[in-house]
Design an enzyme around this catalytic site. Structure first.
Site, PDB file in Angstrom:
ATOM      1  N   CYS A  49       0.829  -1.198   0.000  1.00 29.69           N
ATOM      2  CA  CYS A  49       0.000   0.000   0.000  1.00 29.69           C
ATOM      3  C   CYS A  49       0.872   1.260   0.000  1.00 29.69           C
ATOM      4  O   CYS A  49       2.013   1.241   0.464  1.00 29.69           O
ATOM      5  CB  CYS A  49      -0.902  -0.032   1.236  1.00 29.69           C
ATOM      6  SG  CYS A  49      -1.939   1.425   1.481  1.00 29.69           S
ATOM      7  N   HIS A  50       0.306   2.371  -0.508  1.00 27.50           N
ATOM      8  CA  HIS A  50       1.032   3.637  -0.472  1.00 27.50           C
ATOM      9  C   HIS A  50       1.409   4.033   0.955  1.00 27.50           C
ATOM     10  O   HIS A  50       2.425   4.692   1.174  1.00 27.50           O
ATOM     11  CB  HIS A  50       0.186   4.759  -1.091  1.00 27.50           C
ATOM     12  CG  HIS A  50       0.327   4.855  -2.574  1.00 27.50           C
ATOM     13  ND1 HIS A  50      -0.491   4.165  -3.444  1.00 27.50           N
ATOM     14  CD2 HIS A  50       1.200   5.547  -3.350  1.00 27.50           C
ATOM     15  CE1 HIS A  50      -0.145   4.443  -4.686  1.00 27.50           C
ATOM     16  NE2 HIS A  50       0.880   5.269  -4.668  1.00 27.50           N
ATOM     17  N   THR A  51       0.600   3.633   1.917  1.00 21.74           N
ATOM     18  CA  THR A  51       0.908   3.961   3.306  1.00 21.74           C
ATOM     19  C   THR A  51       2.232   3.345   3.735  1.00 21.74           C
ATOM     20  O   THR A  51       3.000   3.959   4.479  1.00 21.74           O
ATOM     21  CB  THR A  51      -0.230   3.493   4.232  1.00 21.74           C
ATOM     22  OG1 THR A  51      -1.455   4.097   3.811  1.00 21.74           O
ATOM     23  CG2 THR A  51       0.052   3.882   5.678  1.00 21.74           C
ATOM     24  N   HIS A  70       0.215  -3.984   6.088  1.00 16.83           N
ATOM     25  CA  HIS A  70      -0.991  -3.896   6.921  1.00 16.83           C
ATOM     26  C   HIS A  70      -2.259  -4.363   6.211  1.00 16.83           C
ATOM     27  O   HIS A  70      -3.286  -4.540   6.852  1.00 16.83           O
ATOM     28  CB  HIS A  70      -1.192  -2.455   7.421  1.00 16.83           C
ATOM     29  CG  HIS A  70      -1.273  -1.442   6.324  1.00 16.83           C
ATOM     30  ND1 HIS A  70      -0.154  -0.965   5.686  1.00 16.83           N
ATOM     31  CD2 HIS A  70      -2.326  -0.841   5.732  1.00 16.83           C
ATOM     32  CE1 HIS A  70      -0.511  -0.100   4.752  1.00 16.83           C
ATOM     33  NE2 HIS A  70      -1.828  -0.022   4.756  1.00 16.83           N
ATOM     34  N   GLU A  71      -2.236  -4.561   4.883  1.00 17.01           N
ATOM     35  CA  GLU A  71      -3.414  -5.053   4.166  1.00 17.01           C
ATOM     36  C   GLU A  71      -3.334  -6.582   4.104  1.00 17.01           C
ATOM     37  O   GLU A  71      -2.916  -7.147   3.099  1.00 17.01           O
ATOM     38  CB  GLU A  71      -3.444  -4.498   2.743  1.00 17.01           C
ATOM     39  CG  GLU A  71      -3.702  -3.011   2.654  1.00 17.01           C
ATOM     40  CD  GLU A  71      -3.812  -2.551   1.204  1.00 17.01           C
ATOM     41  OE1 GLU A  71      -4.307  -1.445   0.988  1.00 17.01           O
ATOM     42  OE2 GLU A  71      -3.388  -3.292   0.286  1.00 17.01           O
ATOM     43  N   CYS A 100     -12.862   0.162  20.799  1.00 14.20           N
ATOM     44  CA  CYS A 100     -12.739  -0.026  22.251  1.00 14.20           C
ATOM     45  C   CYS A 100     -14.078  -0.283  22.918  1.00 14.20           C
ATOM     46  O   CYS A 100     -14.156  -0.935  23.958  1.00 14.20           O
ATOM     47  CB  CYS A 100     -12.070   1.196  22.876  1.00 14.20           C
ATOM     48  SG  CYS A 100     -13.102   2.689  22.923  1.00 14.20           S
ATOM     49  N   CYS A 103     -15.187   4.559  24.352  1.00  7.56           N
ATOM     50  CA  CYS A 103     -14.859   5.973  24.122  1.00  7.56           C
ATOM     51  C   CYS A 103     -16.129   6.741  23.774  1.00  7.56           C
ATOM     52  O   CYS A 103     -17.204   6.173  23.606  1.00  7.56           O
ATOM     53  CB  CYS A 103     -13.813   6.115  23.025  1.00  7.56           C
ATOM     54  SG  CYS A 103     -14.444   5.778  21.364  1.00  7.56           S
ATOM     55  N   CYS A 106     -17.839   5.465  20.536  1.00  7.25           N
ATOM     56  CA  CYS A 106     -18.497   4.177  20.743  1.00  7.25           C
ATOM     57  C   CYS A 106     -19.741   4.330  21.612  1.00  7.25           C
ATOM     58  O   CYS A 106     -20.774   3.706  21.362  1.00  7.25           O
ATOM     59  CB  CYS A 106     -17.527   3.185  21.372  1.00  7.25           C
ATOM     60  SG  CYS A 106     -16.195   2.638  20.276  1.00  7.25           S
ATOM     61  N   CYS A 114     -14.279   5.230  16.333  1.00  5.71           N
ATOM     62  CA  CYS A 114     -13.634   4.972  17.628  1.00  5.71           C
ATOM     63  C   CYS A 114     -12.332   5.761  17.768  1.00  5.71           C
ATOM     64  O   CYS A 114     -11.484   5.766  16.881  1.00  5.71           O
ATOM     65  CB  CYS A 114     -13.352   3.480  17.775  1.00  5.71           C
ATOM     66  SG  CYS A 114     -12.525   3.041  19.317  1.00  5.71           S
ATOM     67  N   ARG A 125      10.339  -7.426  17.744  1.00  3.65           N
ATOM     68  CA  ARG A 125      11.702  -6.894  17.842  1.00  3.65           C
ATOM     69  C   ARG A 125      12.589  -7.469  16.742  1.00  3.65           C
ATOM     70  O   ARG A 125      12.332  -8.555  16.224  1.00  3.65           O
ATOM     71  CB  ARG A 125      12.316  -7.240  19.200  1.00  3.65           C
ATOM     72  CG  ARG A 125      11.455  -6.898  20.399  1.00  3.65           C
ATOM     73  CD  ARG A 125      12.157  -7.261  21.710  1.00  3.65           C
ATOM     74  NE  ARG A 125      12.564  -8.655  21.788  1.00  3.65           N
ATOM     75  CZ  ARG A 125      11.784  -9.659  22.130  1.00  3.65           C
ATOM     76  NH1 ARG A 125      10.507  -9.427  22.435  1.00  3.65           N
ATOM     77  NH2 ARG A 125      12.239 -10.898  22.197  1.00  3.65           N
ATOM     78  N   CYS A 169      -7.176  -2.050   4.046  1.00  2.87           N
ATOM     79  CA  CYS A 169      -6.870  -0.620   3.956  1.00  2.87           C
ATOM     80  C   CYS A 169      -7.442   0.001   2.695  1.00  2.87           C
ATOM     81  O   CYS A 169      -8.567   0.459   2.682  1.00  2.87           O
ATOM     82  CB  CYS A 169      -5.358  -0.390   4.038  1.00  2.87           C
ATOM     83  SG  CYS A 169      -4.897   1.357   4.214  1.00  2.87           S
ATOM     84  N   ARG A 363      -2.439  -3.299  -7.218  1.00  5.71           N
ATOM     85  CA  ARG A 363      -1.854  -3.808  -5.991  1.00  5.71           C
ATOM     86  C   ARG A 363      -0.904  -4.958  -6.299  1.00  5.71           C
ATOM     87  O   ARG A 363      -1.259  -5.915  -6.995  1.00  5.71           O
ATOM     88  CB  ARG A 363      -2.916  -4.331  -5.015  1.00  5.71           C
ATOM     89  CG  ARG A 363      -3.507  -3.300  -4.064  1.00  5.71           C
ATOM     90  CD  ARG A 363      -2.471  -2.689  -3.146  1.00  5.71           C
ATOM     91  NE  ARG A 363      -3.060  -1.789  -2.193  1.00  5.71           N
ATOM     92  CZ  ARG A 363      -3.216  -0.480  -2.371  1.00  5.71           C
ATOM     93  NH1 ARG A 363      -2.846   0.061  -3.518  1.00  5.71           N
ATOM     94  NH2 ARG A 363      -3.732   0.279  -1.430  1.00  5.71           N
TER      95      ARG A 363
END
Length: 368
Positions: A49-51, A70-71, A100, A103, A106, A114, A125, A169, A363
């Site tokens: 992704c571009h992110t 992340h996708e 959550c 909040c 929510c 949220c 790590r 995403c 993609r």
């Protein structure tokens, strides 16, 4: 892959951005066993992704090294104490909106906004002990990742992981910009400015919603052809004519009911604003650079009425939207497969970034 049995940790290979602007590299990382409220997921596929590129370039933060990706979709391998409704073997799409439930958003019945979404508490790590910052709290260019259990959304396991993971995403952002934020309805006219992955998903979303006229705008003829494949009824090459004039001409002189800016530049936002009908809706879903500024006459904002909205993750609620969209995909009503341009290995991510910059892919998807 090798696994260490000490403390139940897993030693795996992953794609990491070690420092700002440097090429990504495959590194050995250590993934903890899941603690309370966490889940260990064996990643089967993850879109580029571009992110992820923004993280690599330092445009989102400077908490290097970043564990990118992340996708993603995969199988739950283990869950921590207190996790309910999720168990090993479940096929899931990962999300970065683990609501959550308490909040102010929510509490008002708007969990899609949220303000306190969850991530795993334990850090992953490098082999030398350096803590990693996972992209969007996920970090899925890896064989296994650790996330909050709420970041796992169960979907039908019949779905192809390479296609399903894209809901994590960009594709969800575009679909949601039309279906959720824009509220596109049957018979509406829609214009989408920018026909990459997010824009084409917005085109597909408008088609699902029953829009009568879907106008795709871009400067690249290849992308305009992609948009036609996703349901655009008309295309406009912005190098050849004004998108504002073209959209108005194609809508009887009025402008579109909903205009979606999937680019996020001042000039495209202005085009979106003036290409909409009176009392129409503008949706900004393209991510602007931090230095971008938009200027509009305040009188025009007032006198044209309607709404100007930003769409954050397509205003989606993963638990509601992911299973529904996967069902539509399996029914043949939403072609998620068409977003998958190529399937690559972890060592090909840097080349995938280059293809993304050149606009030759929708993609690239890392598969295991």
């Amino acid at each position: 892959m090798t696994e260490t049995r000490q403390r139940g940790e897993h030693t795996v290979e992953a794609v990491v951005a070690m420092e700002k602007g440097a090429p990504v590299s495959v590194q050995t990382i250590v993934v903890p066993a899941p603690g309370p409220g966490e889940a260990l997921v064996a990643v089967e596929a993850c879109g580029v992704c571009h992110t992820d590129l923004h993280y690599r370039e330092g445009a989102i933060g400077d908490e290097f090294p970043y564990l990118l990706g992340h996708e993603a979709a995969g199988r739950v391998e283990a869950v921590g104490e207190g996790v309910a409704g999720l168990e090993p073997g479940d096929f899931v799409v990962l999300n970065w909106r683990a609501v959550c439930g308490v909040c102010r958003a929510c509490a008002r019945g708007r969990p899609q906004y949220c303000f306190d979404t969850a991530n795993a508490v334990q850090p992953m790590r490098l082999a030398d002990g350096t803590e990693l910052s996972p992209a969007l709290g996920i970090g899925a260019f890896t064989e296994k990742t650790l996330v909050a259990a709420g970041q796992c959304t169960k979907v039908d396991p019949a779905a192809d992981p390479a296609a399903a993971g894209l809901l994590g995403c960009g594709v969800m952002a575009g679909l949601g910009a039309a279906l959720n934020t824009g509220g596109v309805g049957r018979g509406d006219s829609v214009a989408v400015i920018g026909c990459g992955g997010v824009g084409d998903a917005a085109v597909a979303g408008a088609r699902l919603a029953g829009a009568a006229r879907i106008i795709a705008v871009d400067v690249d003829p290849r992308k305009l052809e992609w948009a036609r494949g996703f349901g655009a009824t008309h295309t406009v090459n912005a190098r050849e004519r004004s998108p504002i004039e073209a959209v108005r001409e194609l809508t009887g002189g009025d402008g579109a009911d909903v205009v979606i800016d999937a680019v996020g530049r001042p000039e495209t936002f202005r085009q979106a604003f003036y290409a909409r009908d009176l009392a129409g809706t503008v949706v900004l879903v393209g991510v602007p650079e931090p230095e971008f500024q938009a200027e509009l006459p305040l009188l025009d904002v007032f006198s044209r009425g309607g709404a100007v909205k930003s769409s954050w993750y397509g205003d989606c609620l993963p638990s509601r939207d992911f299973p529904m969209l996967i069902d539509l995909y399996l029914q043949g009503r939403l072609d998620l497969d068409a977003f998958v341009t190529e399937r690559i290995g972890p060592g090909d991510v840097e080349e995938a970034f280059d293809k993304m910059r050149r606009g030759t892919v929708l993609r690239s998807v890392v598969v295991r």
